[in-house]
Design a protein around this motif. Structure first.
Motif, PDB file in Angstrom:
ATOM      1  N   LEU B  89       0.839  -1.203   0.000  1.00 11.08           N
ATOM      2  CA  LEU B  89       0.000   0.000   0.000  1.00 11.08           C
ATOM      3  C   LEU B  89       0.875   1.255   0.000  1.00 11.08           C
ATOM      4  CD1 LEU B  89      -3.007   0.904   0.256  1.00 11.08           C
ATOM      5  CD2 LEU B  89      -2.570   1.132   2.683  1.00 11.08           C
ATOM      6  N   ALA B 215      -8.429   7.523  -5.616  1.00 13.89           N
ATOM      7  CA  ALA B 215      -9.634   7.495  -4.789  1.00 13.89           C
ATOM      8  C   ALA B 215     -10.867   7.308  -5.658  1.00 13.89           C
ATOM      9  CB  ALA B 215      -9.733   8.780  -3.982  1.00 13.89           C
ATOM     10  N   LEU B 218     -11.027   3.617  -6.851  1.00 12.94           N
ATOM     11  CA  LEU B 218     -11.306   2.781  -5.680  1.00 12.94           C
ATOM     12  C   LEU B 218     -12.768   2.932  -5.284  1.00 12.94           C
ATOM     13  CD1 LEU B 218     -10.294   0.969  -3.450  1.00 12.94           C
ATOM     14  CD2 LEU B 218      -9.452   2.946  -2.242  1.00 12.94           C
ATOM     15  N   THR B 219     -13.239   4.174  -5.334  1.00 13.83           N
ATOM     16  CA  THR B 219     -14.623   4.432  -4.965  1.00 13.83           C
ATOM     17  C   THR B 219     -15.595   3.718  -5.892  1.00 13.83           C
ATOM     18  OG1 THR B 219     -13.943   6.583  -4.179  1.00 13.83           O
ATOM     19  CG2 THR B 219     -16.269   6.272  -4.599  1.00 13.83           C
ATOM     20  N   THR B 265     -18.473  13.580  -4.087  1.00 17.91           N
ATOM     21  CA  THR B 265     -17.925  13.186  -2.786  1.00 17.91           C
ATOM     22  C   THR B 265     -19.039  12.846  -1.787  1.00 17.91           C
ATOM     23  OG1 THR B 265     -17.691  15.560  -2.328  1.00 17.91           O
ATOM     24  CG2 THR B 265     -15.716  14.374  -2.947  1.00 17.91           C
ATOM     25  N   LEU B 269     -19.461   9.411   0.260  1.00 15.87           N
ATOM     26  CA  LEU B 269     -19.494   9.359   1.729  1.00 15.87           C
ATOM     27  C   LEU B 269     -20.777   8.685   2.215  1.00 15.87           C
ATOM     28  CD1 LEU B 269     -18.003  12.878   2.543  1.00 15.87           C
ATOM     29  CD2 LEU B 269     -16.902  10.660   2.818  1.00 15.87           C
ATOM     30  N   LEU B 272     -20.361   5.015   1.733  1.00 17.36           N
ATOM     31  CA  LEU B 272     -19.408   4.419   2.665  1.00 17.36           C
ATOM     32  C   LEU B 272     -20.081   4.160   4.018  1.00 17.36           C
ATOM     33  CD1 LEU B 272     -16.011   6.254   2.108  1.00 17.36           C
ATOM     34  CD2 LEU B 272     -16.802   4.105   1.163  1.00 17.36           C
ATOM     35  N   ILE B 287     -14.982  -4.051   2.879  1.00 19.08           N
ATOM     36  CA  ILE B 287     -13.579  -3.820   3.259  1.00 19.08           C
ATOM     37  C   ILE B 287     -13.508  -3.006   4.541  1.00 19.08           C
ATOM     38  CG2 ILE B 287     -12.677  -3.945   0.927  1.00 19.08           C
ATOM     39  CD1 ILE B 287     -12.452  -0.822   1.072  1.00 19.08           C
TER      40      ILE B 287
ATOM     41  N   TRP C  38      -3.108   6.320   7.977  1.00 20.23           N
ATOM     42  CA  TRP C  38      -2.576   7.363   7.095  1.00 20.23           C
ATOM     43  C   TRP C  38      -3.732   8.322   6.891  1.00 20.23           C
ATOM     44  CZ3 TRP C  38       2.494   7.168   5.219  1.00 20.23           C
ATOM     45  CH2 TRP C  38       3.184   6.003   5.565  1.00 20.23           C
ATOM     46  N   PHE C  40      -5.443  11.014   5.570  1.00 18.43           N
ATOM     47  CA  PHE C  40      -5.441  12.030   4.524  1.00 18.43           C
ATOM     48  C   PHE C  40      -6.485  13.111   4.778  1.00 18.43           C
ATOM     49  CE2 PHE C  40      -3.261   8.512   2.557  1.00 18.43           C
ATOM     50  CZ  PHE C  40      -2.226   9.146   1.919  1.00 18.43           C
ATOM     51  N   PHE C  90     -15.837   3.410  11.315  1.00 25.37           N
ATOM     52  CA  PHE C  90     -15.210   2.390  10.473  1.00 25.37           C
ATOM     53  C   PHE C  90     -14.347   1.444  11.299  1.00 25.37           C
ATOM     54  CE2 PHE C  90     -16.126   5.865   7.496  1.00 25.37           C
ATOM     55  CZ  PHE C  90     -16.976   5.172   6.667  1.00 25.37           C
ATOM     56  N   GLY C  96     -11.047  -2.208   6.523  1.00 25.72           N
ATOM     57  CA  GLY C  96      -9.626  -2.373   6.188  1.00 25.72           C
ATOM     58  C   GLY C  96      -8.964  -1.050   5.824  1.00 25.72           C
ATOM     59  N   ASN C  97      -7.671  -1.140   5.576  1.00 30.76           N
ATOM     60  CA  ASN C  97      -6.846   0.005   5.196  1.00 30.76           C
ATOM     61  C   ASN C  97      -7.451   0.840   4.078  1.00 30.76           C
ATOM     62  OD1 ASN C  97      -4.720  -0.238   6.852  1.00 30.76           O
ATOM     63  ND2 ASN C  97      -3.555  -1.594   5.513  1.00 30.76           N
ATOM     64  N   LEU C  98      -7.944   0.141   3.045  1.00 31.16           N
ATOM     65  CA  LEU C  98      -8.411   0.859   1.865  1.00 31.16           C
ATOM     66  C   LEU C  98      -9.633   1.703   2.180  1.00 31.16           C
ATOM     67  CD1 LEU C  98      -7.907  -1.853  -0.877  1.00 31.16           C
ATOM     68  CD2 LEU C  98      -6.641   0.262  -0.599  1.00 31.16           C
ATOM     69  N   MET C  99     -10.489   1.222   3.081  1.00 27.16           N
ATOM     70  CA  MET C  99     -11.668   1.975   3.468  1.00 27.16           C
ATOM     71  C   MET C  99     -11.263   3.305   4.092  1.00 27.16           C
ATOM     72  SD  MET C  99     -14.801   1.827   3.257  1.00 27.16           S
ATOM     73  CE  MET C  99     -16.355   1.244   3.810  1.00 27.16           C
ATOM     74  N   PHE C 101      -8.484   4.821   3.673  1.00 25.74           N
ATOM     75  CA  PHE C 101      -7.855   5.604   2.610  1.00 25.74           C
ATOM     76  C   PHE C 101      -8.905   6.377   1.827  1.00 25.74           C
ATOM     77  CE2 PHE C 101      -6.537   5.821  -1.866  1.00 25.74           C
ATOM     78  CZ  PHE C 101      -5.395   6.591  -1.748  1.00 25.74           C
ATOM     79  N   ILE C 102      -9.957   5.690   1.357  1.00 28.12           N
ATOM     80  CA  ILE C 102     -10.981   6.382   0.575  1.00 28.12           C
ATOM     81  C   ILE C 102     -11.677   7.402   1.452  1.00 28.12           C
ATOM     82  CG2 ILE C 102     -12.952   6.149  -0.976  1.00 28.12           C
ATOM     83  CD1 ILE C 102     -12.827   3.274  -0.828  1.00 28.12           C
ATOM     84  N   PHE C 103     -12.082   6.984   2.649  1.00 29.65           N
ATOM     85  CA  PHE C 103     -12.879   7.877   3.482  1.00 29.65           C
ATOM     86  C   PHE C 103     -12.131   9.180   3.740  1.00 29.65           C
ATOM     87  CE2 PHE C 103     -13.925   9.515   7.718  1.00 29.65           C
ATOM     88  CZ  PHE C 103     -15.225   9.906   7.467  1.00 29.65           C
ATOM     89  N   LEU C 105      -9.549  10.516   2.205  1.00 26.97           N
ATOM     90  CA  LEU C 105      -9.209  11.294   1.010  1.00 26.97           C
ATOM     91  C   LEU C 105     -10.452  11.961   0.411  1.00 26.97           C
ATOM     92  CD1 LEU C 105      -6.572  11.864  -0.377  1.00 26.97           C
ATOM     93  CD2 LEU C 105      -7.059  10.049  -1.981  1.00 26.97           C
ATOM     94  N   ILE C 106     -11.537  11.206   0.325  1.00 28.31           N
ATOM     95  CA  ILE C 106     -12.766  11.760  -0.257  1.00 28.31           C
ATOM     96  C   ILE C 106     -13.312  12.865   0.640  1.00 28.31           C
ATOM     97  CG2 ILE C 106     -15.164  11.230  -0.846  1.00 28.31           C
ATOM     98  CD1 ILE C 106     -13.480  10.067  -2.924  1.00 28.31           C
ATOM     99  N   LEU C 107     -13.175  12.675   1.951  1.00 26.95           N
ATOM    100  CA  LEU C 107     -13.630  13.708   2.875  1.00 26.95           C
ATOM    101  C   LEU C 107     -12.856  15.008   2.628  1.00 26.95           C
ATOM    102  CD1 LEU C 107     -15.652  13.940   5.198  1.00 26.95           C
ATOM    103  CD2 LEU C 107     -13.749  13.573   6.760  1.00 26.95           C
TER     104      LEU C 107
END
Lengths: 252, 287, 299
Positions: B89, B215, B218-219, B265, B269, B272, B287, C38, C40, C90, C96-99, C101-103, C105-107
């Motif tokens: 990663l 992102a 991935l999204t 976005t 969100l 998610l 995930i 991490w 972001f 979360f 996981g890590n990727l979740m 990461f997206i959360f 960064l998108i935020l």
């Protein structure tokens, strides 16, 4: 009796703990060797060294007279070292049959190139493997579970499936790590019968087991380990009769 | 009409990116964020070849773009996975940032301004529809190739590896080479998408391949349903089409762009929180 | 070109320029150490910090201390809200890590789009003029900004060191960083530690954004670049080594400053990424600075 596995001077320590201390051991074709001893004696570590999960600090391992020290875990499995795990390590998201189909030593169907250029061959190989898997499940009376998810089955059946999956590897050496732990009733008979059949077919079998009556019923020869050392190698009766070992292990 | 064709082509390209990324992270269980950089490698290789070696046919250029992406992905996965799975990663992130910086600072890539004047290859009124047909066919092919990979014996082995790597290896399978292969297939497809992108838009710039693009892809995968064959398709269509819906409001650009971004976005969100396994996914695989 | 006075000037300016990056890197690295994430979302918080102060000073005409106070409230508030209503949700789901990461960064992206809508994409600065009065000390030009930057950074790092070393709360952070589950067994709340670290990093972010915003223009997208420099410092220093990450940012800034003697300015960034590549491939656990120094002395 043809020698299958020979272990010479195997040495392994983790920091201050010696898990294998100058282990010498030989197992022949058709033999069922019991490996007993208290918890932490180094039995599973010995399996890990033989199968290649761990690298020894010193010593050598020979399979069919051939030195295999440099081979990684997956290559040793292909050479024919098949093993089970104390906690089974079944593929949780898959059915029983799919678990079995990952078992064969070498399986041409699992290749991207074959996927593109040899679909007929893959279908034939797949059909043959399915037949073999169903045969092994049949021997254990588990045909009806073939399409169930492994996590949905009772513990005893999961334990048998762990063995069944390993038997898809038809190599010369079979290492069974506590096959009876947590198993009761009918599975006991099945386990005994299947292990005997495997040995009778010419494989060398080594069993780590706390259930002494299981070992006594199954094995002609047994080895007693403690603190990473082999303390005694003889018949099961001899081992049980030995006063020191009884004290060390059976706590009588 | 042109606008709709361009949108459809963009969706098809993102279907390829999403589907191939899904193969890597959803099925292969490999944590990487660097998918856009392989898209970039394909786009830049194809673009540079078409500009500098005009005698090569377009198909060859796109294929070479794929090959370059595959080689780069094998180098990255080969070195990072030796450390650990989690390390991929971080290494992938560094690889992406570093390579983009390199692209921005070299002369022959066009620098931060991007690479322009990529030849148009197909001319005339049929250009849009022809590109749509090619890109659409490539997207459908990718989705079904991936479906074939994950449904067959190879896919069985992939899920076994993801479930219990130790047991899988002890049954005689080389987990490391399998991971590298999955990574390479996924990244190769992204490289191919990059090649097509370069030819259609005739212009590529490094900004398009930044972490934000990671992102976005991935999204799409997560929103559609990670580890499902058609999840990324649904994700790509939804996320590209919905923000476009307000294009018809005729807002000034200074308001339009951020508003589309906010829609995107917020959509992500909300998903998610409410449906982490995605639209087509099942709960067990969140995930 | 290689006169000592010039080298000294480059050294000084390089150290001064690194100040805000040191602050950002320490905030990022500390968060990674304690929460294992991490994060972001910190780039969104950077945007909130700057634009709050900008609006307070230029829109509302508030004095500096009030603007900074408002910046701290908004940034720390958003950090804690993200922690409670975002990250913890979360965590509870065992994502996981990727979740994450997206959360995160998108935020950040969401925050940046909202700010773009409100403030536009023109570069903004906190003060009308970014010129800072300059003194000549021993032949070296030292600006007010340099002094503020270095002073603020030393103060912040000293306070953090004292906090981690001598307060109970700081030791709790270290315990949670070490092993959150074990810490909870000893009655230390990991969630509380995560919130504390969110506030601390918010303070570092506000300080850094004050420095950056009074030195040059900022656009809504700038924080995304800034967070990447924090990522690089963190990687170079070694994960979980907060003060080493601070040294790594200074080191990077100096390398970039001195490289101007040898290569064109546009290659400076590239050099930074060259270090990143080398670190990733050769030193996956970070470059061990102290050991490196010992090795050199030994020779």
């Amino acid at each position: 009796m043809t020698e299958i596995l020979r272990v010479e001077g195997l040495q392994k320590r983790f920091g201050g703990i010696v898990v294998s201390d100058n282990i010498h051991l030989t197992i022949g074709a058709g033999e069922i060797l019991g490996l007993i001893g208290p918890n932490g004696a180094g039995k599973t570590s010995l399996f890990n060294l033989i199968s290649g999960v761990l690298r020894p600090d010193a010593g050598s391992i020979f399979l069919n007279g051939q030195k295999i020290d440099g081979a990684p875990l997956y290559k040793r499995a292909r050479m024919g070292i098949a093993r089970t795990w104390q906690n089974m390590l079944l593929f949780r998201t898959m059915t029983v049959l799919d678990n079995m189909l990952v078992g064969p030593r070498d399986y041409a169907g699992e290749s991207v190139t074959r996927l593109a250029f040899g679909r007929a061959g893959v279908r034939a190989a797949e059909a043959a493997m399915r037949a073999r898997a169903m045969g092994i499940l049949g021997r254990m009376g588990l045909e009806s579970t073939a399409s169930s998810m492994v996590v949905d089955l009772p513990f005893g059946q999961q334990k048998l499936i762990g063995l069944a999956r390993t038997l898809m590897n038809d190599g010369p050496l079979l290492l069974l790590d506590e096959p009876m732990a947590g198993v009761e009733g009918a599975a006991y008979e099945t386990m005994q019968r299947v292990v005997r059949q495997e040995a009778a077919s010419g494989r060398a079998v080594c069993v780590v087991e706390h259930n002494v009556s299981f070992i006594r019923d199954l094995c002609s020869r047994a080895v007693f380990m403690a603190n990473g050392k082999i303390l005694q190698d003889g018949t099961v009766e001899d081992l049980i009769a030995s006063a020191t070992l009884t004290e060390l292990y059976f706590g009588v | 009409m042109d606008y709709l064709i361009t949108l459809a082509i963009l969706i098809a390209i993102y279907v390829i990116l999403g589907a191939s990324y899904n193969l890597v992270i959803g099925y292969g269980g490999l944590s990487t964020v660097a998918h856009p950089i392989f898209f970039a490698i394909g786009a830049y290789t194809t673009g540079l070849l078409s500009v500098n070696v005009p005698e090569l046919p377009a198909v060859v250029n796109v294929l070479l773009g794929m090959v370059t992406a595959v080689v780069a992905s094998v180098l990255l996965a080969g070195s990072a996975l030796r450390v650990s799975g989690d390390y991929l990663l971080i290494a992938s992130l560094g690889f992406q940032l570093g390579l983009l910086q390199l692209i921005k600072n070299l002369d022959f890539t066009g620098g931060p301004g991007g690479l322009s004047a990529i030849p148009s290859t197909i001319l005339g009124a049929a250009r849009g529809p022809a590109f749509l047909a090619i890109t659409g066919a490539a997207a459908v092919a990718c989705v079904f190739i991936i479906r074939a990979i994950v449904n067959g014996p190879y896919g069985r082995a992939i899920s076994a590896m993801r479930d219990e790597e130790l047991a899988f290896t002890a049954l005689g399978r080389n987990a490391m080479s399998m991971k590298i292969a999955i990574f390479a297939i996924g990244c190769g497809m992204a490289g191919g998408a990059g090649g097509i992108y370069a030819y259609y838009f005739q212009y590529i710039s490094p900004d398009q391949f930044e972490v934000l693009a990671s992102a976005t892809i991935l999204t799409m995968v997560v929103l559609g349903g990670m580890g499902t064959p058609f999840g990324p398709v649904v994700g790509a269509i939804l996320l590209l089409a919905i923000p476009q819906a307000i294009t018809f409001l005729q807002l000034p650009p200074a308001i339009m762009a951020p508003t589309q971004g906010i829609i995107f976005t917020v959509l992500v969100l909300v998903f998610l929180y409410l449906r982490p396994a995605g639209i087509l996914g099942n709960k067990a695989r969140a995930i | 070109m290689f006169e000592p006075i010039i080298l000294l000037q480059i050294l000084w300016t390089g150290i001064a320029t690194s100040a805000p990056f040191v602050l950002l890197t320490v905030g990022f690295s500390l968060t990674l150490k304690v929460t294992g994430l991490w994060n972001f979302a910190q780039s969104g918080q950077m945007a909130i910090a700057f634009y709050t102060m900008f609006f307070a000073m230029n829109g509302l005409g508030l004095p500096l201390f009030a603007a900074v106070g408002l910046g701290v409230v908004m940034t720390a508030g958003s950090a804690v809200l993200i922690e409670i209503y975002g990250l913890q949700v979360f965590r509870d789901r065992q994502s996981g890590n990727l979740m994450f990461f997206i959360f995160t960064l998108i935020l950040s992206e969401f925050v940046i789009y909202v700010i773009t809508l409100l403030f536009g994409t023109e570069p903004e600065t906190l003060y009308k003029s970014i010129l800072s009065p300059v003194d000549i000390i021993g032949g070296i030009a030292v600006s007010e900004w340099d002094k503020t930057g270095i002073g603020l950074t030393i103060l912040a790092l000293g306070a953090l060191y004292g906090f981690m070393r001598y307060t109970k709360e700081g030791q709790f952070l270290a315990a949670v960083a070490d092993n959150a589950k074990l810490a909870e067994l000893y009655g230390i709340s990991a969630q509380r530690a995560y919130r504390v670290v969110a506030v601390i990093s918010a303070l570092f972010i506000v300080a850094a954004m004050y420095l950056i915003g009074s030195h040059g223009g900022i656009v809504p997208n700038s924080p995304l670049e800034l967070v990447l420099s924090a990522v690089i410092g963190t990687l170079l220093g070694g994960i979980g080594r907060v003060f080493a990450a601070a040294w790594a940012s200074i080191f990077l800034a100096l390398i970039q400053s001195f490289s101007i003697l040898f290569i064109g300015s546009r290659w400076q960034n590239l050099l930074l990424y060259g270090f990143l590549f080398a670190t990733i491939l050769l030193f996956p656990r970070g470059v061990r600075m102290p050991r490196l120094r010992l090795a050199l002395i030994g020779r």
